[in-house]
Design an enzyme around this catalytic site. Structure first.
Site, PDB file in Angstrom:
ATOM      1  N   ASP A 129      23.975  66.338  36.120  1.00 46.51           N
ATOM      2  CA  ASP A 129      23.061  66.659  35.014  1.00 46.51           C
ATOM      3  C   ASP A 129      21.955  67.576  35.522  1.00 46.51           C
ATOM      4  OD1 ASP A 129      22.088  66.654  32.446  1.00 46.51           O
ATOM      5  OD2 ASP A 129      21.064  64.726  32.626  1.00 46.51           O
ATOM      6  N   HIS A 136      11.333  71.312  28.137  1.00 42.54           N
ATOM      7  CA  HIS A 136      11.501  69.897  28.490  1.00 42.54           C
ATOM      8  C   HIS A 136      10.820  69.604  29.822  1.00 42.54           C
ATOM      9  CE1 HIS A 136      13.205  65.917  28.933  1.00 42.54           C
ATOM     10  NE2 HIS A 136      13.783  66.274  30.069  1.00 42.54           N
ATOM     11  N   GLU A 202      18.772  61.787  25.012  1.00 41.28           N
ATOM     12  CA  GLU A 202      18.495  63.152  25.454  1.00 41.28           C
ATOM     13  C   GLU A 202      19.554  64.053  24.842  1.00 41.28           C
ATOM     14  OE1 GLU A 202      18.119  63.245  29.769  1.00 41.28           O
ATOM     15  OE2 GLU A 202      15.985  62.755  29.617  1.00 41.28           O
ATOM     16  N   GLU A 204      21.751  67.012  24.754  1.00 41.52           N
ATOM     17  CA  GLU A 204      22.239  67.926  25.792  1.00 41.52           C
ATOM     18  C   GLU A 204      23.589  68.510  25.383  1.00 41.52           C
ATOM     19  OE1 GLU A 204      22.016  66.614  29.819  1.00 41.52           O
ATOM     20  OE2 GLU A 204      20.343  65.247  29.461  1.00 41.52           O
ATOM     21  N   ARG A 240      13.276  54.743  29.871  1.00 44.33           N
ATOM     22  CA  ARG A 240      12.107  55.401  30.479  1.00 44.33           C
ATOM     23  C   ARG A 240      11.280  54.472  31.352  1.00 44.33           C
ATOM     24  NH1 ARG A 240      13.958  60.395  30.177  1.00 44.33           N
ATOM     25  NH2 ARG A 240      14.241  61.125  28.029  1.00 44.33           N
ATOM     26  N   GLN A 243      13.145  54.048  34.561  1.00 41.87           N
ATOM     27  CA  GLN A 243      13.063  55.342  35.254  1.00 41.87           C
ATOM     28  C   GLN A 243      11.702  55.518  35.957  1.00 41.87           C
ATOM     29  OE1 GLN A 243      13.746  58.629  32.565  1.00 41.87           O
ATOM     30  NE2 GLN A 243      13.833  60.173  34.190  1.00 41.87           N
ATOM     31  N   LYS A 256      19.647  55.839  34.022  1.00 43.50           N
ATOM     32  CA  LYS A 256      20.531  56.827  33.413  1.00 43.50           C
ATOM     33  C   LYS A 256      22.000  56.428  33.456  1.00 43.50           C
ATOM     34  CE  LYS A 256      17.558  60.445  33.009  1.00 43.50           C
ATOM     35  NZ  LYS A 256      17.386  61.264  31.817  1.00 43.50           N
ATOM     36  N   GLU A 367       9.380  63.098  24.510  1.00 47.77           N
ATOM     37  CA  GLU A 367       8.575  64.249  24.110  1.00 47.77           C
ATOM     38  C   GLU A 367       8.106  64.154  22.660  1.00 47.77           C
ATOM     39  OE1 GLU A 367      10.227  68.229  25.639  1.00 47.77           O
ATOM     40  OE2 GLU A 367      11.858  66.806  25.922  1.00 47.77           O
TER      41      GLU A 367
HETATM   42 MN    MN Z   1      19.465  64.278  31.107  1.00 43.97          MN
END
Ligand code: MN
Length: 420
Positions: A129, A136, A202, A204, A240, A243, A256, A367
């Site tokens: 990733d 971001h 997220e 992506e 989060r 993390q 993750k 965000e």
């Molecule tokens: Mn990611």
């Protein structure tokens, strides 16, 4: 004369004859096989292969479509991918009688998408990733270190990435179990153990590797496209709070690797070709191995939708575009292999969260809510700082052509409580 099929395709369908994305499907009681989407149908390539439609030198005397993954097909490379597309566009064209005028054959070759289950498109050996959206990286860096030090000194010199976990990559529709882990709030002396309180998505995109390279043989950036088969939508689910406590000094781990969802249909580079855009100027100019002639990006509209268990319809919470990525896919691939690291057929390389400059183009809750400080207000009066049990997050995307769309379908996942 625009390409037209004998199959009716509505203007807002993601799967016109110009697209023809590849996936792996399974009928009830049947074996998995490789298919291509057109309109709301799946074309069964194993049937066409058995009938001898893919006998060409590009296939190197191999049968590749009665498989439970695209890997054998991926390993054949672009000549076989192009040939398959050419053969299918001819067979599906309004001008060609082979399928158009043979009802019995059509019955064997076409299934409705409703009647099949989509599987992971590839056997993914490795997953990486990246972190390639400037906005971001800048937003997250601002939250952690303030606007003055938002970007780390390396960010504009190399496409930053981490090696993810391939075993927990799942296909769209798979439920997402809320992970538990160690959490330490900033004012606590010691961590506690429990379910994450800040589960995030997220938005992506990711690409699947074709033939790949041998160990010790880097892929130069201007040869990168020989190794890129096509793209899927991806949701890199993230916890989060886990993390924040675990990530230093080696980066993401349990925050993750509990689940990563991808869409089932892989849209090829050939289908995306009309939507290719020049890569914006990079400042500072990257080192020579990252400089490609005519480097490119794509104009792909991307959306994230949230539906809580109390909502009747989903609400759009992100609107962004693939062009918001600073680093190109060619640069990502060149950087990944520049030390001799070998990529293999079916490896998955993801973009990182694709956020743009505008608030509505932020690609994750971190965000959008600025770490929970500004909760999202939903139309039914509910609010969200983070995803809650029963919430469904869906990412969708497409390129808008003149009267048609090259779409990716969607990647969706519903959050299931940690005790479920
Ligand atoms: Mn990611």
């Amino acid at each position: 004369m625009p390409l037209e099929s004998f199959i009716d395709v509505s203007a807002d369908s993601h799967f016109p004859i110009q697209n023809l994305p590849f996936g792996v499907f399974q009928r009830k009681g049947g074996k998995p096989g490789v298919g291509v989407a057109i309109s709301d149908l799946v074309v069964d390539l194993s049937v066409l292969e058995e009938l001898g439609h893919f006998r060409a030198p590009e296939f190197q005397d191999q049968k590749v479509f009665s498989e439970d993954s695209l890997n054998k097909f991926l390993a054949l490379g672009r000549p076989a991918w192009r040939k398959t597309r050419e053969i299918l566009q001819r067979l599906l064209s309004a001008e060609t009688p082979t399928l158009r005028d043979d009802a019995q054959l059509r019955k064997k070759v076409f299934h409705t998408q409703r009647d099949v289950v989509m599987k992971l498109p590839a056997c993914i050996g490795n997953y990486t990733d990246f972190y390639s959206s400037y906005h971001h990286a800048h937003n997250v860096g601002t939250m952690l270190r303030g606007p003055e030090n938002a970007l780390m000194p390396n960010w504009k010199w190399l496409p930053v990435a981490y090696h993810g976990r391939a075993s927990s990559v799942v296909v769209s529709g798979t439920d997402v179990h809320r992970p538990s882990g160690q959490i330490k709030s900033p004012d606590a002396a010691v961590p506690t153990f429990g379910p994450t309180k800040s589960l995030d998505y997220e938005l992506e995109m990711a690409f699947l590797i074709g033939p790949g390279n041998s160990l010790g043989k880097p892929v130069p950036s201007d040869r990168a496209i020989d190794h890129i088969f096509g793209f899927v939508l991806m949701n890199d689910w993230s916890a989060r709070d886990i993390q924040a406590w675990e990530y230093q000094p080696l980066g993401p781990f349990l925050a993750k690797n509990f689940c990563t969802s991808i869409s089932p249909w892989v849209v090829t580079l050939e289908a995306l070709e009309p939507f290719r855009k020049p890569l914006p100027l990079q400042d500072p100019e990257p080192l020579p191995y990252l400089r490609g002639e005519n480097d490119f990006t794509f104009d792909i509209h991307l959306e994230a939708h949230l539906q809580t268990s109390a909502m009747k319809a989903p609400q759009i919470i992100t609107r962004t575009n693939f062009q918001n990525l600073y680093w190109s896919v060619a640069q990502q691939l060149a950087h990944h292999t520049v030390n001799g690291c070998n990529l293999k057929p079916g490896d998955l390389l993801a973009s990182g969260t694709i956020s743009g400059a505008r608030e509505e183009s932020r690609g994750c809750m971190l965000e959008l809510t600025w770490r929970g400080a500004n909760p999202l207000k939903l139309p039914n009066g509910e609010t969200r700082k983070w995803l809650e049990d029963g919430d469904t997050l869906t990412i969708s995307g497409w390129c808008q052509g003149d009267g048609y769309r090259i779409g990716f379908g969607e990647v969706a996942g519903r959050i299931i409580g940690s005790d479920a």
